[in-house]
Write an enzyme that holds these catalytic residues in place. Structure first.
Site, short mmCIF file in Angstrom:
data_model
loop_
_atom_site.label_atom_id
_atom_site.label_comp_id
_atom_site.label_asym_id
_atom_site.label_seq_id
_atom_site.Cartn_x
_atom_site.Cartn_y
_atom_site.Cartn_z
N GLU A 35 -33.86 20.39 44.76
CA GLU A 35 -32.79 20.47 45.78
C GLU A 35 -31.43 20.67 45.12
O GLU A 35 -30.60 21.44 45.61
CB GLU A 35 -32.82 19.22 46.66
CG GLU A 35 -34.11 19.17 47.49
CD GLU A 35 -34.22 17.92 48.35
OE1 GLU A 35 -34.34 16.82 47.78
OE2 GLU A 35 -34.18 18.06 49.58
N GLU A 38 -42.44 15.63 47.70
CA GLU A 38 -42.14 14.42 48.48
C GLU A 38 -43.28 14.02 49.39
O GLU A 38 -43.51 12.83 49.65
CB GLU A 38 -40.86 14.62 49.30
CG GLU A 38 -39.57 14.63 48.49
CD GLU A 38 -39.17 16.01 47.98
OE1 GLU A 38 -40.04 16.91 47.95
OE2 GLU A 38 -38.00 16.18 47.60
C1 3H9 Z 1 -37.26 12.88 46.14
O1 3H9 Z 1 -36.83 13.55 45.24
C2 3H9 Z 1 -36.58 12.71 47.45
C3 3H9 Z 1 -35.50 13.72 47.70
O2 3H9 Z 1 -36.01 14.87 48.30
C4 3H9 Z 1 -34.47 13.21 48.67
C5 3H9 Z 1 -33.68 12.03 48.30
C6 3H9 Z 1 -32.57 11.74 49.28
N1 3H9 Z 1 -38.18 8.12 39.86
O3 3H9 Z 1 -45.64 10.22 35.44
P1 3H9 Z 1 -45.20 9.75 34.11
C7 3H9 Z 1 -41.27 7.32 35.85
S1 3H9 Z 1 -38.68 11.99 45.95
C8 3H9 Z 1 -38.29 7.05 39.06
O4 3H9 Z 1 -46.01 8.72 33.43
P2 3H9 Z 1 -45.63 12.40 33.06
C9 3H9 Z 1 -42.71 6.86 35.91
O5 3H9 Z 1 -42.86 5.79 36.80
C10 3H9 Z 1 -39.19 12.26 44.28
N2 3H9 Z 1 -39.17 6.98 38.05
O6 3H9 Z 1 -44.95 10.96 33.10
C11 3H9 Z 1 -42.95 6.48 34.47
O7 3H9 Z 1 -42.33 5.23 34.26
P3 3H9 Z 1 -42.94 4.17 33.25
C12 3H9 Z 1 -39.86 13.54 44.09
C13 3H9 Z 1 -39.95 8.03 37.83
O8 3H9 Z 1 -45.00 13.10 31.92
C14 3H9 Z 1 -42.15 7.53 33.70
O9 3H9 Z 1 -41.17 8.02 34.62
N3 3H9 Z 1 -40.37 13.63 42.73
C15 3H9 Z 1 -39.89 9.17 38.62
O10 3H9 Z 1 -47.11 12.27 33.14
C16 3H9 Z 1 -42.97 8.69 33.20
O11 3H9 Z 1 -43.72 9.23 34.30
C17 3H9 Z 1 -41.62 13.27 42.42
O12 3H9 Z 1 -42.40 12.89 43.25
C18 3H9 Z 1 -38.94 9.20 39.67
N4 3H9 Z 1 -38.81 10.27 40.47
O13 3H9 Z 1 -45.22 13.11 34.43
C19 3H9 Z 1 -42.00 13.39 40.96
N5 3H9 Z 1 -40.80 10.07 38.18
O14 3H9 Z 1 -42.93 4.84 31.92
C20 3H9 Z 1 -42.69 12.15 40.50
C21 3H9 Z 1 -41.41 9.50 37.13
O15 3H9 Z 1 -42.08 2.98 33.39
N6 3H9 Z 1 -42.99 12.19 39.08
N7 3H9 Z 1 -40.90 8.26 36.92
O16 3H9 Z 1 -44.36 3.93 33.78
C22 3H9 Z 1 -43.99 12.89 38.55
O17 3H9 Z 1 -44.70 13.62 39.22
C23 3H9 Z 1 -44.28 12.72 37.09
O18 3H9 Z 1 -43.69 11.51 36.69
C24 3H9 Z 1 -43.71 13.85 36.19
C25 3H9 Z 1 -43.89 13.44 34.69
C26 3H9 Z 1 -44.51 15.14 36.45
C27 3H9 Z 1 -42.25 14.06 36.41
#
Ligand code: 3H9
Length: 699
Positions: A104, A124
């Site tokens: 975004e 999301e």
């Molecule tokens: C959104 O954006 C809403 C908006 O539209 C509107 C808002 C108003 N936040 O997965 P990993 C942490 S909704 C906080 O093991 P990888 C995760 O918990 C969001 N923390 O690594 C972990 O922590 P820990 C939309 C986050 O390399 C560490 O980072 N976005 C977030 O296998 C490493 O993560 C998503 O849904 C976050 N957003 O994969 C994306 N993301 O080490 C969600 C990750 O303490 N994330 N963490 O356990 C993912 O899909 C994967 O984490 C990603 C990396 C592909 C990025």
């Protein structure tokens, strides 16, 4: 203190770098930092802005950890509007994850350059949400309503090349140096007199076609996303992008986003997201190095062995499969080839990859060929004596330090370990069928298993892309032990008066893809029957035993594979039809057992089914078989079909309140106190006014 957003002037270009490890999530500090940077961009010395992410990602989205807490200004939609309103051209330089709020931000920028391997998406929906910072309004303007709906409803990211084809980005970086290329892009724009190009000002291409796309999406979601909340709101928001001016569309998006945020589905799905990551963090393994792991041996080439072999091949291992004779070797090889061929046909692997995987696969009848394996997994018949014989073979040939694993789903791993001179190397690896597809792996730690063997099992799971959960030794470990309880409830419900079809319907309505009786038909009734026959001698005669499943098996009705089970299957069909003969058999069995059937509605079915599941889950935690309630949640979601949007049975129990669950169990215990025993953990938590989440947090 680390600054999450830094700025630096390169010529006339302000380079804004977001550095908020691990994934540059858009937490409050980052949003403040972006606002500060935009203020700096107003300075006369700045002619253009480049937005960059430090580390492995551009921005992986909003900070999920902030959800459910009081929102802090500045809000992300405002930050995006301010980026878009910037009077100087803003270039977003995209690499790694560009997800959710990250995309975004990029869409609010005026120009976008991406690396080909960047992953751009709006995931999301996987968290029970929808894009909430203008994504539902800007994506249709940039790439059209159809492509935008695909991106937002699937939640699946696209790579840079696809993003370019869609019009989501303007340029692909040609070299590794994204920053240099983004700067060059900004300078090119300045040289050409480039002005801000605002996504909000774009018209949606072919509004009539866009309306048809929305109508179709609404119809599809009505069928596909039954019981889910956010997919339907997403369609409404994209419709607003077509029908309303930009500002009004944004207001619609905000209203719907806040509804999603307030829904229990958002809570459940975000619990699932964190729980799946938390299970990999086993406190006892902190600082323990796994053993080297390159070559894997698999004993047994049946469905399970072949699935495990394929999973290991895909994970990058060399795999040697041992079978007892040439005919079985050939069958094992055929099983593996069939699975790989199916992947090839479906485009999951390329033909080069297919050939490479087959090239790393050997079948043999000689145990000695396992001599150089770092890990051996037996996947032979589920019988202690047979498995012990395989372990004796391991003792003879495996090198010192090799991990000796059993893919048992019930048997006592301590007994297997005790039968070898190297019990510290023995571990259970409970794969789920089909093993090359199912995400879950229970890592069963026996009393004497060495910690670096446990660490090696977790390292294996990571390589295989599986969600691994640590389990202790007991009959059925985490998943099958709990299943044994709620399966009993399913049988008792049909004996008491419900039909299997009503039970399945109620469970599906709760969100399971299929009901328990459909599941039994899929898995085959003969396996459970054989086990019940084995257990008959040791069964306590005071336990209530429902004979109905045995009655079906006595007729050879084992489910899909025999064309008849709890359902009847037309030849070649996997869609079962309700079967009056089954209902007649149940009726007869009730008469024999002296049961007068009563009406049982869907609410009661679910109350009993889930109370048994939650109570057994609490016992599993209480006995130390699962480390935390969240481990139970992950097992039941990843391996047993529990709906993700409910966050697993323990999170669901917190949602409905533990006092209610305990009261249900106590109420049912009045009928049968031997089966319905309130878990001591459940009773203790209720007494202390606590929930399961408090135990997760305590670790
Ligand atoms: C959104 O954006 C809403 C908006 O539209 C509107 C808002 C108003 N936040 O997965 P990993 C942490 S909704 C906080 O093991 P990888 C995760 O918990 C969001 N923390 O690594 C972990 O922590 P820990 C939309 C986050 O390399 C560490 O980072 N976005 C977030 O296998 C490493 O993560 C998503 O849904 C976050 N957003 O994969 C994306 N993301 O080490 C969600 C990750 O303490 N994330 N963490 O356990 C993912 O899909 C994967 O984490 C990603 C990396 C592909 C990025």
């Amino acid at each position: 203190m680390q600054v999450p957003v830094s700025t630096r002037l390169n010529g006339r270009v302000l380079v804004v770098t977001i550095d908020n490890p691990p994934v540059n999530a858009l937490g409050t500090e980052v949003r403040h930092g972006l606002e500060d940077a935009l203020r700096q961009a107003q300075d006369a010395s700045v002619a253009a802005v480049v937005l960059l992410g430090a580390g492995r990602h551009f921005i992986a989205g909003a900070d999920i950890r902030e959800f459910g807490k009081p929102p802090q200004t500045p809000f992300l939609p405002d930050v995006c509007n301010h980026i878009e309103a910037c009077a100087k051209p803003v270039v977003a330089a995209l690499h790694g994850s560009v997800l959710g709020g990250g995309l975004e931000v990029a869409m609010a920028a005026h120009y976008r350059i991406a690396r080909t391997d960047a992953r751009l998406g709006l995931p999301e929906v996987n968290l029970g949400l929808m894009p909430g910072a203008g994504g539902t309004q800007r994506a249709p303007r940039l790439i059209g309503a159809g492509a935008a709906l695909d991106l937002i409803l699937s939640g699946k990211p696209v790579n840079g090349a696809r993003a370019l084809a869609l019009g989501l980005v303007d340029r692909l970086a040609q070299t590794e140096d994204l920053e240099a290329e983004a700067l060059a892009y900004a300078n090119d724009l300045l040289a050409a007199g480039g002005r801000p190009r605002r996504t909000r000002d774009l018209a949606i291409a072919d509004a009539d076609a866009a309306r048809r796309v929305v109508t179709d999406a609404r119809a599809t979601q009505a069928k596909k996303a039954v019981g889910l909340f956010s997919p339907h709101r997403i369609v409404d928001a994209v419709e607003a992008a077509i029908e309303k001016p930009f500002e009004e569309g944004l207001a619609v998006e905000r209203r719907l986003f806040l509804q999603c945020m307030a829904s229990p589905q958002r809570k459940g799905l975000i619990h699932a997201f964190f729980a799946e990551r938390e299970v990999a963090k086993v406190p006892e393994l902190a600082g323990i190095q796994p053993r080297p792991l390159e070559r894997v041996g698999v004993v047994g080439g049946g469905t399970m062995g072949a699935g495990i072999a394929v999973a290991c091949l895909r994970g990058g291992f060399e795999v040697t499969m041992v079978e007892r004779d040439e005919a079985n070797c050939a069958r094992g090889r055929q099983n593996v080839e069939k699975l790989l061929a199916a992947w090839l046909a479906r485009g999951r692997i390329s033909s080069t990859e297919h050939d490479r995987l087959l090239g790393a696969f050997i079948t043999t009848t000689e145990y000695a060929r396992l001599g150089n394996a770092d890990l051996v997994i037996e996947a032979v018949f589920e019988d202690l004596k047979v498995k012990q014989a395989v372990f004796a073979g391991f003792d003879r040939v495996c090198k010192p330090g090799a991990v000796l694993a059993s893919n048992t789903s019930y048997l006592d791993v301590n007994v297997l370990a005790a039968g070898t001179p190297r019990p510290a190397d023995v571990i259970g690896l409970h794969f789920f069928s089909p093993a090359h597809v199912m995400k879950l792996l229970e890592i069963v730690v026996a009393d004497r298993t060495a910690q670096d063997v446990v660490a090696t099992a977790f390292a294996l799971a990571r390589k295989l892309g599986k969600t691994a959960v640590r389990a202790g030794v007991c009959d059925g470990f985490i998943g099958n032990r709990i299943l044994a309880c709620y399966r009993q409830v399913a049988y008792r419900l049909i004996e008491a008066g419900a039909t299997p079809y009503a039970v399945d319907a109620a469970v599906r309505h709760f969100g399971y893809p299929i009901g328990p009786f459909q599941m039994f038909d899929l898995a085959g009734g003969d396996i459970g029957w054989a086990m019940r026959k084995r257990q008959a001698a040791t069964r306590d005669p005071r336990d209530h035993y429902v004979r109905i499943p045995d009655v079906l098996c006595e007729r050879g009705w084992f489910g899909q594979k025999t064309g008849q089970g709890w359902y009847r299957y037309a030849p070649g069909s996997r869609a079962g039809e309700e079967d009056p003969e089954v209902l007649a058999l149940i009726e007869e069995e009730r008469r024999r057992a002296g049961v007068t059937p009563r009406a049982i509605d869907a609410d009661e079915i679910l109350q009993r089914y889930l109370a048994a599941m939650i109570n057994a889950g609490a016992d599993v935690v209480n006995d130390g078989i699962a480390l935390r309630p969240l481990d139970v949640d992950v097992v039941l979601m990843a391996g047993y079909g529990f709906p993700r949007h409910r966050g697993g049975p323990m999170a669901y129990a917190d949602e409905i309140g533990l006092p209610k669950v305990l009261a249900d169990v106590r109420r049912f215990a009045v009928e049968d106190a031997r089966f319905w025993k309130p878990s001591p953990l459940l009773a203790r938590l209720v007494g202390e006014g606590r929930n399961f989440a408090s135990l997760n947090a305590a670790h």
